[in-house]
Design a protein around this motif. Structure first.
Motif, PDB file in Angstrom:
ATOM      1  N   ALA A  75       0.862  -1.094   0.051  1.00  0.00           N
ATOM      2  CA  ALA A  75       0.048  -0.108  -0.041  1.00  0.00           C
ATOM      3  C   ALA A  75       0.852   1.092   0.167  1.00  0.00           C
ATOM      4  O   ALA A  75       1.842   1.356   0.819  1.00  0.00           O
ATOM      5  CB  ALA A  75      -0.872  -0.056   1.194  1.00  0.00           C
ATOM      6  N   TRP A  76       0.321   2.226  -0.769  1.00  0.00           N
ATOM      7  CA  TRP A  76       1.065   3.750  -0.583  1.00  0.00           C
ATOM      8  C   TRP A  76       0.322   4.265   0.554  1.00  0.00           C
ATOM      9  O   TRP A  76      -0.968   4.102   0.787  1.00  0.00           O
ATOM     10  CB  TRP A  76       0.789   4.394  -1.877  1.00  0.00           C
ATOM     11  CG  TRP A  76       1.240   5.683  -1.797  1.00  0.00           C
ATOM     12  CD1 TRP A  76       2.455   6.175  -1.965  1.00  0.00           C
ATOM     13  CD2 TRP A  76       0.375   6.864  -1.555  1.00  0.00           C
ATOM     14  NE1 TRP A  76       2.309   7.735  -1.776  1.00  0.00           N
ATOM     15  CE2 TRP A  76       0.977   7.993  -1.593  1.00  0.00           C
ATOM     16  CE3 TRP A  76      -1.106   7.135  -1.009  1.00  0.00           C
ATOM     17  CZ2 TRP A  76       0.528   9.345  -1.160  1.00  0.00           C
ATOM     18  CZ3 TRP A  76      -1.695   8.098  -0.883  1.00  0.00           C
ATOM     19  CH2 TRP A  76      -0.850   9.264  -0.814  1.00  0.00           C
ATOM     20  N   THR A  77       1.238   5.030   1.472  1.00  0.00           N
ATOM     21  CA  THR A  77       0.611   5.680   2.461  1.00  0.00           C
ATOM     22  C   THR A  77       1.056   7.058   2.536  1.00  0.00           C
ATOM     23  O   THR A  77       2.429   7.099   2.231  1.00  0.00           O
ATOM     24  CB  THR A  77       0.569   5.084   3.657  1.00  0.00           C
ATOM     25  OG1 THR A  77      -0.043   5.712   4.824  1.00  0.00           O
ATOM     26  CG2 THR A  77       1.897   4.575   4.177  1.00  0.00           C
ATOM     27  N   THR A  78       0.377   7.885   3.123  1.00  0.00           N
ATOM     28  CA  THR A  78       0.989   9.260   3.428  1.00  0.00           C
ATOM     29  C   THR A  78       1.876   9.187   4.840  1.00  0.00           C
ATOM     30  O   THR A  78       2.524  10.381   5.161  1.00  0.00           O
ATOM     31  CB  THR A  78       0.038  10.297   3.878  1.00  0.00           C
ATOM     32  OG1 THR A  78      -0.845   9.908   4.883  1.00  0.00           O
ATOM     33  CG2 THR A  78      -0.763  10.513   2.555  1.00  0.00           C
ATOM     34  N   GLN A 123      -2.402  12.552   7.369  1.00  0.00           N
ATOM     35  CA  GLN A 123      -2.806  13.065   5.939  1.00  0.00           C
ATOM     36  C   GLN A 123      -2.612  14.599   6.118  1.00  0.00           C
ATOM     37  O   GLN A 123      -3.564  15.215   6.166  1.00  0.00           O
ATOM     38  CB  GLN A 123      -3.792  12.429   5.336  1.00  0.00           C
ATOM     39  CG  GLN A 123      -5.030  12.415   6.208  1.00  0.00           C
ATOM     40  CD  GLN A 123      -6.200  11.816   5.659  1.00  0.00           C
ATOM     41  OE1 GLN A 123      -6.743  12.380   4.657  1.00  0.00           O
ATOM     42  NE2 GLN A 123      -6.775  10.766   6.315  1.00  0.00           N
ATOM     43  N   THR A 179      -8.856   0.248   0.465  1.00  0.00           N
ATOM     44  CA  THR A 179      -7.928   0.678   1.582  1.00  0.00           C
ATOM     45  C   THR A 179      -7.598  -0.540   2.572  1.00  0.00           C
ATOM     46  O   THR A 179      -6.755  -0.282   3.312  1.00  0.00           O
ATOM     47  CB  THR A 179      -9.052   1.489   2.512  1.00  0.00           C
ATOM     48  OG1 THR A 179     -10.334   0.907   3.032  1.00  0.00           O
ATOM     49  CG2 THR A 179      -9.525   2.813   1.811  1.00  0.00           C
ATOM     50  N   HIS A 193      -7.175   3.243   6.060  1.00  0.00           N
ATOM     51  CA  HIS A 193      -7.056   4.726   5.906  1.00  0.00           C
ATOM     52  C   HIS A 193      -7.316   5.262   4.612  1.00  0.00           C
ATOM     53  O   HIS A 193      -7.020   5.015   3.878  1.00  0.00           O
ATOM     54  CB  HIS A 193      -5.541   4.984   6.387  1.00  0.00           C
ATOM     55  CG  HIS A 193      -4.930   4.161   7.465  1.00  0.00           C
ATOM     56  ND1 HIS A 193      -3.926   3.685   7.605  1.00  0.00           N
ATOM     57  CD2 HIS A 193      -5.419   4.130   8.899  1.00  0.00           C
ATOM     58  CE1 HIS A 193      -3.507   3.278   8.741  1.00  0.00           C
ATOM     59  NE2 HIS A 193      -4.749   3.418   9.673  1.00  0.00           N
ATOM     60  N   TRP A 245      -3.530   8.375   5.219  1.00  0.00           N
ATOM     61  CA  TRP A 245      -4.042   7.864   4.126  1.00  0.00           C
ATOM     62  C   TRP A 245      -3.350   6.981   3.452  1.00  0.00           C
ATOM     63  O   TRP A 245      -2.261   6.969   3.090  1.00  0.00           O
ATOM     64  CB  TRP A 245      -4.534   9.182   3.019  1.00  0.00           C
ATOM     65  CG  TRP A 245      -4.876   8.909   1.782  1.00  0.00           C
ATOM     66  CD1 TRP A 245      -5.578   7.926   1.188  1.00  0.00           C
ATOM     67  CD2 TRP A 245      -4.672   9.764   0.758  1.00  0.00           C
ATOM     68  NE1 TRP A 245      -6.040   7.835   0.051  1.00  0.00           N
ATOM     69  CE2 TRP A 245      -5.159   9.183  -0.699  1.00  0.00           C
ATOM     70  CE3 TRP A 245      -4.056  10.825   0.551  1.00  0.00           C
ATOM     71  CZ2 TRP A 245      -5.275   9.534  -2.050  1.00  0.00           C
ATOM     72  CZ3 TRP A 245      -4.060  11.439  -0.851  1.00  0.00           C
ATOM     73  CH2 TRP A 245      -4.593  10.829  -1.976  1.00  0.00           C
ATOM     74  N   SER A 246      -3.928   5.582   3.313  1.00  0.00           N
ATOM     75  CA  SER A 246      -3.319   4.723   2.494  1.00  0.00           C
ATOM     76  C   SER A 246      -4.131   3.852   1.508  1.00  0.00           C
ATOM     77  O   SER A 246      -5.545   4.057   1.521  1.00  0.00           O
ATOM     78  CB  SER A 246      -3.136   3.506   3.470  1.00  0.00           C
ATOM     79  OG  SER A 246      -2.227   3.960   4.359  1.00  0.00           O
TER      80      SER A 246
END
Length: 179
Positions: free
Chosen positions: A53-56, A60, A83, A88, A159-160
């Motif tokens: 997963a990409w995440t902030t 966020q 998500t 997230h 945020w993911s």
């Protein structure tokens, strides 16, 4: 500690399952997308593996973004964010795009945020591991699509996105393209 409990009436509309996606949606090919994001590993959101997963990161903040540059103009009808496994999601955000011929000008893309969140929460209730935040758009052709956080999240939640998918509507005459 400030927690509250809300008892929902069993007839409350959010208790039912989310609607099925329109059968005319066709996923756009992700192999030629150019990605740019406010945090590293943007490619993890489009790698086909829901375990990455990409995440902030830890939260966020305002200005966090995920951007796609399409290889060619695409009529965007839906953006879908998986998500899982982290759950997230972006709290206060907008979608922006650059239409064909408008490479330097961003336009805000209107969508029904409340409906998107309602359907997302219904999905979390009925199928939490496959819950997606789906954002339906008008199908205008775009060369760039961006999801951008517009305010700091007071809950300090990241945020993911395990997977990000974008669709066109093959059933709409305004979004049909000859290939």
């Amino acid at each position: 500690g400030g927690q509250r409990v809300l008892r929902l009436n069993p007839t409350y509309r959010l208790l039912g399952p989310p609607p099925l996606p329109p059968p005319t949606l066709v996923e756009l090919d992700r192999s030629r997308w150019e990605l740019l994001a406010s945090s590293p590993q943007a490619e993890w959101a489009v790698d086909g593996d829901p375990d990455t997963a990409w995440t902030t990161g830890h939260e966020q903040p305002k200005g966090s973004f995920f951007r796609i540059r399409f290889a060619e103009s695409q009529p965007v009808a839906r953006v879908s964010m998986l998500t899982n496994p982290l759950g997230h999601f972006p709290m206060r955000f907008k979608l922006r795009g650059k239409p064909l011929g408008g490479e330097s000008d961003w336009v805000d893309l209107p969508f029904d945020l409340r409906q998107s969140y309602d359907d997302f929460f219904r999905a979390l209730l009925h199928r939490p591991r496959e819950a997606t935040l789906d954002i339906d758009l008008d199908g205008r052709p775009l060369t760039v699509l961006q999801i951008k956080v517009t305010e700091d999240d007071s809950f300090r939640m990241p945020w993911s996105m395990a997977e990000l998918r974008v669709y066109r509507d093959a059933g709409s005459s305004s979004t049909r393209q000859d290939r």
